[in-house]
Design a protein around this motif. Structure first.
Motif, mmCIF file in Angstrom:
data_model
loop_
_atom_site.group_PDB
_atom_site.id
_atom_site.type_symbol
_atom_site.label_atom_id
_atom_site.label_comp_id
_atom_site.label_asym_id
_atom_site.label_seq_id
_atom_site.Cartn_x
_atom_site.Cartn_y
_atom_site.Cartn_z
ATOM 1 N N LYS A 160 0.813 -1.216 0.000
ATOM 2 C CA LYS A 160 0.000 0.000 0.000
ATOM 3 C C LYS A 160 0.850 1.272 0.000
ATOM 4 N N THR A 161 1.665 1.456 1.037
ATOM 5 C CA THR A 161 2.388 2.714 1.224
ATOM 6 C C THR A 161 3.313 3.034 0.043
ATOM 7 N N ILE A 162 4.207 2.126 -0.280
ATOM 8 C CA ILE A 162 5.159 2.396 -1.368
ATOM 9 C C ILE A 162 4.458 2.489 -2.721
ATOM 10 N N PRO A 163 3.562 1.545 -3.075
ATOM 11 C CA PRO A 163 2.883 1.677 -4.371
ATOM 12 C C PRO A 163 2.027 2.937 -4.511
ATOM 13 N N GLU A 164 1.586 3.529 -3.397
ATOM 14 C CA GLU A 164 0.844 4.791 -3.479
ATOM 15 C C GLU A 164 1.779 5.960 -3.750
ATOM 16 N N GLN A 165 3.046 5.835 -3.374
ATOM 17 C CA GLN A 165 4.010 6.922 -3.545
ATOM 18 C C GLN A 165 4.798 6.817 -4.850
ATOM 19 N N TYR A 166 4.938 5.615 -5.382
ATOM 20 C CA TYR A 166 5.750 5.382 -6.575
ATOM 21 C C TYR A 166 4.962 4.517 -7.561
ATOM 22 N N PRO A 167 5.202 4.689 -8.864
ATOM 23 C CA PRO A 167 4.439 3.946 -9.874
ATOM 24 C C PRO A 167 4.971 2.513 -10.093
ATOM 25 N N ILE A 168 4.933 1.709 -9.071
ATOM 26 C CA ILE A 168 5.475 0.345 -9.126
ATOM 27 C C ILE A 168 4.595 -0.528 -10.022
ATOM 28 N N ASP A 169 5.221 -1.240 -10.961
ATOM 29 C CA ASP A 169 4.442 -2.167 -11.779
ATOM 30 C C ASP A 169 4.899 -3.620 -11.640
ATOM 31 N N LEU A 170 5.939 -3.856 -10.845
ATOM 32 C CA LEU A 170 6.356 -5.218 -10.486
ATOM 33 C C LEU A 170 6.974 -5.171 -9.098
ATOM 34 N N LEU A 171 6.511 -6.056 -8.228
ATOM 35 C CA LEU A 171 7.034 -6.156 -6.870
ATOM 36 C C LEU A 171 7.680 -7.522 -6.732
ATOM 37 N N ILE A 172 8.932 -7.556 -6.289
ATOM 38 C CA ILE A 172 9.668 -8.808 -6.155
ATOM 39 C C ILE A 172 9.993 -9.041 -4.685
ATOM 40 N N VAL A 173 9.633 -10.217 -4.183
ATOM 41 C CA VAL A 173 9.904 -10.578 -2.790
ATOM 42 C C VAL A 173 10.483 -11.984 -2.731
ATOM 43 N N GLY A 174 11.190 -12.257 -1.660
ATOM 44 C CA GLY A 174 11.657 -13.614 -1.408
ATOM 45 C C GLY A 174 10.504 -14.451 -0.871
ATOM 46 N N ALA A 175 10.561 -15.749 -1.122
ATOM 47 C CA ALA A 175 9.492 -16.643 -0.663
ATOM 48 C C ALA A 175 9.381 -16.650 0.857
ATOM 49 N N THR A 176 10.502 -16.557 1.526
ATOM 50 C CA THR A 176 10.516 -16.454 2.986
ATOM 51 C C THR A 176 11.553 -15.419 3.363
ATOM 52 N N GLY A 177 11.324 -14.778 4.499
ATOM 53 C CA GLY A 177 12.257 -13.759 4.959
ATOM 54 C C GLY A 177 12.834 -14.130 6.303
ATOM 55 N N LYS A 178 13.223 -13.105 7.060
ATOM 56 C CA LYS A 178 13.837 -13.345 8.356
ATOM 57 C C LYS A 178 12.832 -13.674 9.446
ATOM 58 N N GLY A 179 11.578 -13.295 9.286
ATOM 59 C CA GLY A 179 10.589 -13.434 10.354
ATOM 60 C C GLY A 179 9.933 -14.792 10.432
ATOM 61 N N ALA A 180 10.703 -15.856 10.694
ATOM 62 C CA ALA A 180 10.154 -17.212 10.721
ATOM 63 C C ALA A 180 9.090 -17.394 11.797
ATOM 64 N N ILE A 181 9.305 -16.837 12.987
ATOM 65 C CA ILE A 181 8.309 -16.973 14.057
ATOM 66 C C ILE A 181 7.048 -16.215 13.688
ATOM 67 N N GLN A 182 7.207 -15.007 13.190
ATOM 68 C CA GLN A 182 6.042 -14.228 12.813
ATOM 69 C C GLN A 182 5.293 -14.879 11.654
ATOM 70 N N ARG A 183 6.013 -15.532 10.739
ATOM 71 C CA ARG A 183 5.373 -16.185 9.603
ATOM 72 C C ARG A 183 4.413 -17.257 10.081
ATOM 73 N N VAL A 184 4.788 -17.984 11.134
ATOM 74 C CA VAL A 184 3.938 -19.043 11.671
ATOM 75 C C VAL A 184 2.700 -18.454 12.330
ATOM 76 N N THR A 185 2.861 -17.353 13.064
ATOM 77 C CA THR A 185 1.742 -16.794 13.805
ATOM 78 C C THR A 185 0.886 -15.831 12.999
ATOM 79 N N VAL A 186 1.470 -15.134 12.049
ATOM 80 C CA VAL A 186 0.730 -14.110 11.328
ATOM 81 C C VAL A 186 0.435 -14.519 9.892
ATOM 82 N N GLY A 187 1.277 -15.307 9.293
ATOM 83 C CA GLY A 187 1.106 -15.681 7.895
ATOM 84 C C GLY A 187 2.238 -15.116 7.069
ATOM 85 N N SER A 188 2.485 -15.712 5.979
ATOM 86 C CA SER A 188 3.601 -15.353 5.131
ATOM 87 C C SER A 188 3.437 -13.965 4.508
#
Length: 144
Positions: free
Chosen positions: A99-127
């Motif tokens: 939301k925040t970055i795409p509202e400020q910049y005209p992003i047309d492709l977003l690239i993310v890693g499949a998993t990041g550093k937040g392994a505990i948060q991924r389990v409790t909050v979702g990927s």
């Protein structure tokens, strides 16, 4: 028919998959002659729930993030990218990326890693990657 991406956003967080995402973003930015935005989002949950003093931890994290982003920008420019913008945000990683970055910049492709550093948060909050895929206002590439 293939898209011609002009503004590519890659999220980095120091994880192995984020590094792979960064390298993929560089290649796609070169291929499409696109502007590359490199975002490092400091997770407000991790900072505010720390036993350390908030201001001290935040200052240390910001110094680390600035160093990482400077290295990423330098690398991107060394391999021939002309337009590279580092972005640092503090907040909810999922919301900042979708939301925040795409509202400020005209992003047309977003690239993310499949998993990041937040392994505990991924389990409790979702990927974060799953959230980004479902909520981003543009195409998303998930790198493993």
């Amino acid at each position: 028919m293939t898209s011609r991406y002009k503004n590519i956003l890659v999220a980095v967080d120091g994880s192995k998959n984020a590094e792979k995402a960064f390298l993929e973003a560089i290649e796609l930015s070169k291929e499409h002659e696109a502007h590359l935005y490199i975002a490092y989002v400091v997770n407000e949950v991790e900072v505010t729930h720390s036993a350390y003093a908030y201001s001290k931890l935040l200052a240390e994290e910001q110094a680390h993030v600035e160093k990482v982003l400077l290295e990423k920008v330098k690398h991107a420019k060394e391999v021939g990218l002309r337009e590279v913008t580092p972005l640092t945000q503090i907040g909810n990683v999922k919301r900042v990326l979708t939301k925040t970055i795409p509202e400020q910049y005209p992003i047309d492709l977003l690239i993310v890693g499949a998993t990041g550093k937040g392994a505990i948060q991924r389990v409790t909050v979702g990927s974060t990657a799953a959230y980004v895929v479902n909520q981003a206002p543009c195409n998303v590439l998930v790198v493993k």
